[in-house]
Design a protein around this motif. Structure first.
Motif, PDB file in Angstrom:
ATOM      1  N   PRO A  59      54.328  14.822  84.359  1.00  0.00           N
ATOM      2  CA  PRO A  59      53.189  14.867  85.290  1.00  0.00           C
ATOM      3  C   PRO A  59      53.595  15.405  86.662  1.00  0.00           C
ATOM      4  CG  PRO A  59      54.052  12.648  85.162  1.00  0.00           C
ATOM      5  CD  PRO A  59      54.807  13.457  84.134  1.00  0.00           C
ATOM      6  N   TYR A 116      50.062   2.570  76.180  1.00  0.00           N
ATOM      7  CA  TYR A 116      51.152   3.390  75.657  1.00  0.00           C
ATOM      8  C   TYR A 116      50.982   3.607  74.156  1.00  0.00           C
ATOM      9  CZ  TYR A 116      55.941   5.217  75.405  1.00  0.00           C
ATOM     10  OH  TYR A 116      57.038   6.015  75.225  1.00  0.00           O
ATOM     11  N   LEU A 135      51.851  10.740  89.963  1.00  0.00           N
ATOM     12  CA  LEU A 135      51.750   9.400  89.411  1.00  0.00           C
ATOM     13  C   LEU A 135      50.693   8.638  90.212  1.00  0.00           C
ATOM     14  CD1 LEU A 135      55.479   8.360  88.797  1.00  0.00           C
ATOM     15  CD2 LEU A 135      53.820   9.273  87.160  1.00  0.00           C
ATOM     16  N   VAL A 174      56.988  13.400  78.887  1.00  0.00           N
ATOM     17  CA  VAL A 174      55.834  13.739  79.711  1.00  0.00           C
ATOM     18  C   VAL A 174      56.361  14.347  81.010  1.00  0.00           C
ATOM     19  CG1 VAL A 174      54.340  11.951  78.744  1.00  0.00           C
ATOM     20  CG2 VAL A 174      55.748  11.426  80.730  1.00  0.00           C
ATOM     21  N   LEU A 190      56.732   4.215  80.859  1.00  0.00           N
ATOM     22  CA  LEU A 190      56.544   5.525  81.478  1.00  0.00           C
ATOM     23  C   LEU A 190      57.845   6.084  82.037  1.00  0.00           C
ATOM     24  CD1 LEU A 190      54.725   7.821  82.356  1.00  0.00           C
ATOM     25  CD2 LEU A 190      54.180   6.518  84.419  1.00  0.00           C
ATOM     26  N   GLU A 200      45.695  16.872  83.232  1.00  0.00           N
ATOM     27  CA  GLU A 200      46.961  16.610  82.550  1.00  0.00           C
ATOM     28  C   GLU A 200      48.112  16.354  83.522  1.00  0.00           C
ATOM     29  OE1 GLU A 200      47.669  16.277  79.273  1.00  0.00           O
ATOM     30  OE2 GLU A 200      45.503  16.334  78.964  1.00  0.00           O
ATOM     31  N   ARG A 229      49.233  10.894  85.826  1.00  0.00           N
ATOM     32  CA  ARG A 229      49.578   9.782  84.925  1.00  0.00           C
ATOM     33  C   ARG A 229      49.468   8.470  85.684  1.00  0.00           C
ATOM     34  NH1 ARG A 229      51.039   9.869  79.220  1.00  0.00           N
ATOM     35  NH2 ARG A 229      51.221  12.073  78.736  1.00  0.00           N
TER      36      ARG A 229
END
Length: 292
Positions: A46, A117, A49, A44, A35, A24, A27
């Motif tokens: 993260p 997306y 990346l 989100v 994003l 998780e 991304r």
């Protein structure tokens, strides 16, 4: 936004392994148009990346009369709109891409990123569903292929496995000779359509031999309206036929209802959009004539 680590793998297998390791916290980033907004709004969060910028084979457009169209997932919307091959063989796709969102998004955003997306209120999924697109999903375990209609599952949800990457989009050779992608915005300032619709048709003289009609943006995932397609098949389109077909479309779909528009409003506007799109199939010289 908080600090994140930026990783730059060079192969699909390497990127897939990173996603599997990070879970998780990882991304993917392609064009970044969606994003970065999600990061800014803290939708989100993260820790890493994983950039696809250095991964080879994810860009470009090729066409073969037997195999159809191949589009790399990192192909931008503007490149799709400008492509001579797409304009010649899939003009409805080029037209859709050329009107998507705004110039900044078209120049930076990628077709693959748009699909991953999975925003219901966007144009490419509807158009690609009408064109029978399949998506190629790669990972360290190998490739698999899914129809775009199976790839899109729900609001912002796809069938991607956690370690998979969308690498390409495949379209079969064109079978329709007419196409139109319509979109409705409540105001000129909006870039996300409230409703969109793609209509494809193959003519046999003055009649419609075959039709394909897909509705999107007002539904969670693109919705094909088979009843309207069957109604149009074998008919010469008149104003009366277009109205009846549009009623079938409006009655067949269960529109969303939210702050942007109620289900009733969306249904009424869908009926108008469907009628106007179907009227484009009228034989030459029939436009504007009322024939029962």
């Amino acid at each position: 936004m908080r600090d994140v680590d930026y990783l730059r793998p060079e192969t699909v297998a390497e990127a897939s392994a990173l996603l599997a390791e990070l879970g998780e916290g990882g991304r993917l980033i392609a064009g970044g148009t969606a994003l970065l907004l999600a990061l800014r709004q803290r939708m989100v969060a993260p820790t890493h990346l994983v950039s696809l910028a250095r991964v080879g084979g994810l860009r470009g457009i090729t066409y073969d009369p037997r195999d159809g169209l191949r589009i790399g997932a990192l192909t931008t919307h503007s490149a799709l709109a400008r492509s001579a091959v797409v304009r010649a063989h899939y003009p409805v796709l080029a037209d859709m891409a050329g009107r998507l969102a705004d110039p900044q998004v078209r120049n930076q955003g990628t077709l693959g990123g748009n699909l991953c997306y999975a925003d219901p209120t966007t144009d490419p999924p509807t158009c690609l569903a009408a064109l029978d697109a399949r998506l190629v999903l790669g990972s360290a375990r190998g490739d698999r292929s899914l129809p775009v209609t199976e790839f899109l599952v729900d609001y912002f949800t796809t069938a991607l496995h956690p370690d998979e990457i969308l690498t390409g989009i495949r379209l079969p050779p064109p079978r329709f000779d007419l196409g139109h992608h319509a979109r409705f915005h409540r105001t000129a300032a909006e870039h996300r359509p409230l409703i969109n619709l793609t209509l494809l048709a193959r003519r046999d003289g003055d009649t419609v031999a075959e039709a394909r009609l897909v509705v999107g943006a007002t539904t969670v995932v693109p919705t094909r309206v088979a009843a309207a397609e069957a109604f149009l098949a074998g008919r010469a389109v008149t104003a009366a036929v277009a109205r009846e077909a549009a009623d079938i479309v409006a009655d067949a779909v269960e529109p969303l209802s939210d702050l942007r528009g109620t289900a009733a409003f969306r249904r009424d506007m869908l009926r108008v959009m469907a009628r106007r799109s179907i009227e484009r199939l009228m034989p030459p010289g029939m436009e504007g004539r009322e024939v029962a």
